[in-house]
Design a protein around this motif. Structure first.
Motif, PDB file in Angstrom:
ATOM      1  N   GLN A  58      97.985  63.938  79.872  1.00 45.11           N
ATOM      2  CA  GLN A  58      97.356  62.772  79.233  1.00 45.11           C
ATOM      3  C   GLN A  58      96.850  61.749  80.248  1.00 45.11           C
ATOM      4  N   SER A  59      97.567  61.593  81.342  1.00 41.96           N
ATOM      5  CA  SER A  59      97.186  60.559  82.310  1.00 41.96           C
ATOM      6  C   SER A  59      95.921  60.946  83.085  1.00 41.96           C
ATOM      7  N   LEU A  82      88.564  55.572  74.116  1.00 43.40           N
ATOM      8  CA  LEU A  82      89.246  54.322  73.769  1.00 43.40           C
ATOM      9  C   LEU A  82      88.273  53.158  73.942  1.00 43.40           C
ATOM     10  N   VAL A  83      87.578  53.157  75.059  1.00 41.25           N
ATOM     11  CA  VAL A  83      86.604  52.106  75.336  1.00 41.25           C
ATOM     12  C   VAL A  83      85.467  52.159  74.308  1.00 41.25           C
ATOM     13  N   TYR A 125      86.425  50.875  70.724  1.00 40.54           N
ATOM     14  CA  TYR A 125      86.509  49.403  70.673  1.00 40.54           C
ATOM     15  C   TYR A 125      85.111  48.808  70.704  1.00 40.54           C
ATOM     16  N   GLN A 138      90.485  54.065  67.344  1.00 35.43           N
ATOM     17  CA  GLN A 138      90.352  52.800  68.053  1.00 35.43           C
ATOM     18  C   GLN A 138      89.402  51.868  67.301  1.00 35.43           C
ATOM     19  N   ALA A 152      84.480  47.489  83.749  1.00 34.01           N
ATOM     20  CA  ALA A 152      85.708  47.141  84.478  1.00 34.01           C
ATOM     21  C   ALA A 152      86.892  47.952  83.939  1.00 34.01           C
ATOM     22  N   ASP A 153      87.130  47.869  82.636  1.00 33.94           N
ATOM     23  CA  ASP A 153      88.285  48.596  82.105  1.00 33.94           C
ATOM     24  C   ASP A 153      88.012  50.084  81.977  1.00 33.94           C
ATOM     25  N   ARG A 190      88.658  51.357  85.362  1.00 30.66           N
ATOM     26  CA  ARG A 190      90.086  51.267  85.650  1.00 30.66           C
ATOM     27  C   ARG A 190      90.824  52.513  85.144  1.00 30.66           C
ATOM     28  N   LEU A 191      90.483  52.910  83.898  1.00 31.02           N
ATOM     29  CA  LEU A 191      91.137  54.074  83.302  1.00 31.02           C
ATOM     30  C   LEU A 191      90.613  55.373  83.917  1.00 31.02           C
ATOM     31  N   LYS A 241      91.964  56.031  87.340  1.00 29.62           N
ATOM     32  CA  LYS A 241      93.357  56.503  87.276  1.00 29.62           C
ATOM     33  C   LYS A 241      93.393  57.983  86.905  1.00 29.62           C
ATOM     34  N   ASN A 242      92.529  58.383  85.962  1.00 23.90           N
ATOM     35  CA  ASN A 242      92.465  59.796  85.588  1.00 23.90           C
ATOM     36  C   ASN A 242      92.157  60.659  86.803  1.00 23.90           C
ATOM     37  N   ASN A 280      95.091  60.569  89.316  1.00 27.45           N
ATOM     38  CA  ASN A 280      96.257  61.315  88.840  1.00 27.45           C
ATOM     39  C   ASN A 280      96.051  62.828  88.987  1.00 27.45           C
TER      40      ASN A 280
END
Lengths: 387, 387
Positions: B125-126, B135-136, B139, B179, B325-326, B329-330, B333-334, B337
């Motif tokens: 998942q990460s 998710l982005v 929203y 979302q 930005a967000d 960020r995600l 990380k993906n 990871n």
């Protein structure tokens, strides 16, 4: 008596002073209603909708034939001149900035009502267009900010890490500011706010915001509005606000002093102290701006002090018009409720012994009844002569 | 080993494959990180921020010198050709639509990983970029709708009357749809939703939405994704949805079938059955569209069937990039990871006995390891020859 509903002509104005719903209300008062073709289109109401509600739809209003003229934006002097002596008008008047129109209304013997002047008493709340339109503007400016922020408002805990909520700072906690607090809170942001009026701390808390207490005396004028701060105290206020502004991802300013230029709360230097990507929304941009350099209707990139990026400075223009359906719904009710207060047996005849009627009246029988406006008009030739 | 972070070049793409935060993570793995100048600007990260995190900032990556290449959008074939044989790439691959690039990666002996292929198991998942970016997008599409709706999302009880909440209908309740449900609910709308997967009813309810049960068999493929409906059942689905669409103030469609054209859920006739001023947001516009006639990046006014006004049909484009930005960020990380899973003692060496590594790999040692893509490539010359 015949009431006419104008199609607004000002560029960017999408509201209308009556909806099919209020046409029924006005007809119920015994008024005959004429609606200018296309008046409600942007608000989602077709000519057919108005006709079905009992109005006559006309290509263009014959102003001289109307007993009542309903509008949103302050009218042009030429419109005032075309109206019949003794007729009644209801709408926004912006008396402080529309002196030529006020002069024309007085000279023409029009009984005009400016919804900005509705007294702030409980009984008049249903006619208070400043409040109803500020509700729309406050909600709207949060959407404008959220759309431009490069990140989320809410907190998210995801498999790829936790995203902290956006920090939103609201300056000015009147109707629009409180609504902005509530909307930003709904969207999941961490919201703090400041206002110079003493009642604000509780109101901010009741909407879910954290009140920022500055070491400043509070300032409240009659009617619950803020009053202007002296130059020194304004500078102190800005100095005290600066660290809070620097922490914010979103800054929304909503401070207004009725009939005056909006107070300068945020200098360019304060904006430059924010992080790259932050967003500043100045809801007061049209009345002079709470933020130095804001321009109504424009997004300006302001380089941050560290040279690492920019802050987006948004000058809001026509906030209520951006959501014309609900803005008109409320505005039209304000208009209809004021007319209901003044109408008996199908005749609009204002009773000036009523505090709401008297307070809202701008001109009547050739006189300017709103004292500050009368004084501004009287002062006008002299200030011109002095140049 | 040296890892390079690209500045994205595709018009409209504002994300970046590493943030200063993940540069530290990569450095902690023993990798040397090079970042192309300006790569993080739209996401709020300056070259200085990357340098402070330990990266070397370069005007332009020397692709041939890299051991690892990190990107957001699928690369051009020419980029794949410039990379060193044996190097590793991590980013989005869109293998179904980017066959020439896949071919170039295979021919060049690149070990490429496409984040769309990350298996949908807990441990991965990460690294799941489809989820993080959805998710982005989910929203974001609610904000896009709220900005265009001429009315409020929330219920308001005001002195000038009560405004009912907007009715929002969400079709497709995957990550983005859920979302969207949650965000519309936060904003105060009355939200209902439908999805053809059996697990959806509970998920919709858990986000605060009302599940619309259609009299249709459910359809779920492996990995929890929806599978395609037959043509008949698609038509039945649309017929059953039509009355719900007609009731909605806002319709948001998020239905996707991986690697295929998005299913057509809403016909033009269904849109025309909505009320004037309603808003339709098609999040699947870029993959063929859930709504007939939607065009990515465009707002189209669709006349309503009663001739009284228009519905705004919004084709979403680059939803995640609108909040770089967000989203970055995600995404970063993906990427980090997945690299962490494959790196031992400063060396990236994928262990293909790991289900996540094997599942995510697109090309390796000249082979296309993702079967559907390998089949599509094999089929390609034949279908060209048949024309």
């Amino acid at each position: 008596m015949k009431a006419g509903i104008a199609r607004e002509r000002l560029d960017g104005e999408r509201r209308v002073a009556a909806t099919p719903d209020t046409v029924k209300q006005l007809a119920g008062l015994g008024l005959e209603v004429e609606v200018e073709s296309g008046a409600g289109l942007a608000s989602g109401h077709s000519d057919q909708d108005y006709a079905a509600a009992g109005a006559t739809v006309v290509q263009s209003l014959d102003l001289g034939s109307l007993d009542v003229y309903c509008h949103v934006r302050p009218m042009e002097p030429s419109t005032a001149e075309a109206l019949r002596r003794g007729s009644v008008t209801v709408g926004l008047g912006s008396p402080a900035s529309e002196l030529p129109t006020v002069q024309a209304l007085a000279s023409g013997g029009i009984t005009s009502f400016a919804l900005e002047l509705v007294p702030r008493i409980s009984r008049a709340q249903s006619m208070d267009a400043l409040t109803s339109q500020a509700l729309v503007a406050g909600y709207r400016c949060v959407l404008e900010a959220a759309m431009r922020l490069p990140r989320f408002f809410p907190l998210y805990m995801t498999a790829a890490g936790t995203i902290p909520p956006a920090r939103v700072l609201i300056l000015g906690a009147g109707v629009a500011g409180l609504q902005a607090i509530g909307t930003a809170k709904r969207l999941g942001a961490r919201v703090s706010a400041n206002d110079i009026r003493p009642a604000s701390a509780d109101e901010v808390a009741s909407m879910g915001g954290t009140f920022i207490k500055l070491d400043l005396e509070t300032a409240e004028a009659s009617g619950g509005y803020a009053r202007e701060l002296s130059a020194d105290r304004g500078a102190l206020q800005r100095a005290l606000l600066a660290p809070h502004v620097a922490q914010a991802d979103v800054l929304i300013t909503t401070a207004a002093v009725p009939g005056r230029r909006a107070p300068l709360l945020v200098t360019r230097e304060m904006v430059q102290g924010m992080r790259p990507g932050s967003v500043v929304v100045d809801l007061a941009a049209e009345s002079g701006g709470n933020v130095e350099g804001s321009i109504p209707g424009q997004d300006l990139p302001i380089p941050t002090g560290d040279g690492h990026g920019t802050v987006t400075l948004v000058g809001i223009k026509d906030a209520a018009s951006a959501m014309p359906a609900d803005a008109s719904r409320l505005f039209a009710k304000n208009v209809a409720n004021l007319l209901a207060l003044m109408t008996r047996d199908g005749t609009v005849s204002p009773d000036f012994s009523d505090e709401v009627v008297a307070g809202t009246c701008l001109t009547h029988h050739g006189d300017v009844r709103h004292m500050p406006t009368a004084e501004a008009l009287a002062a006008q030739p002299r200030s011109e002569g002095a140049r």
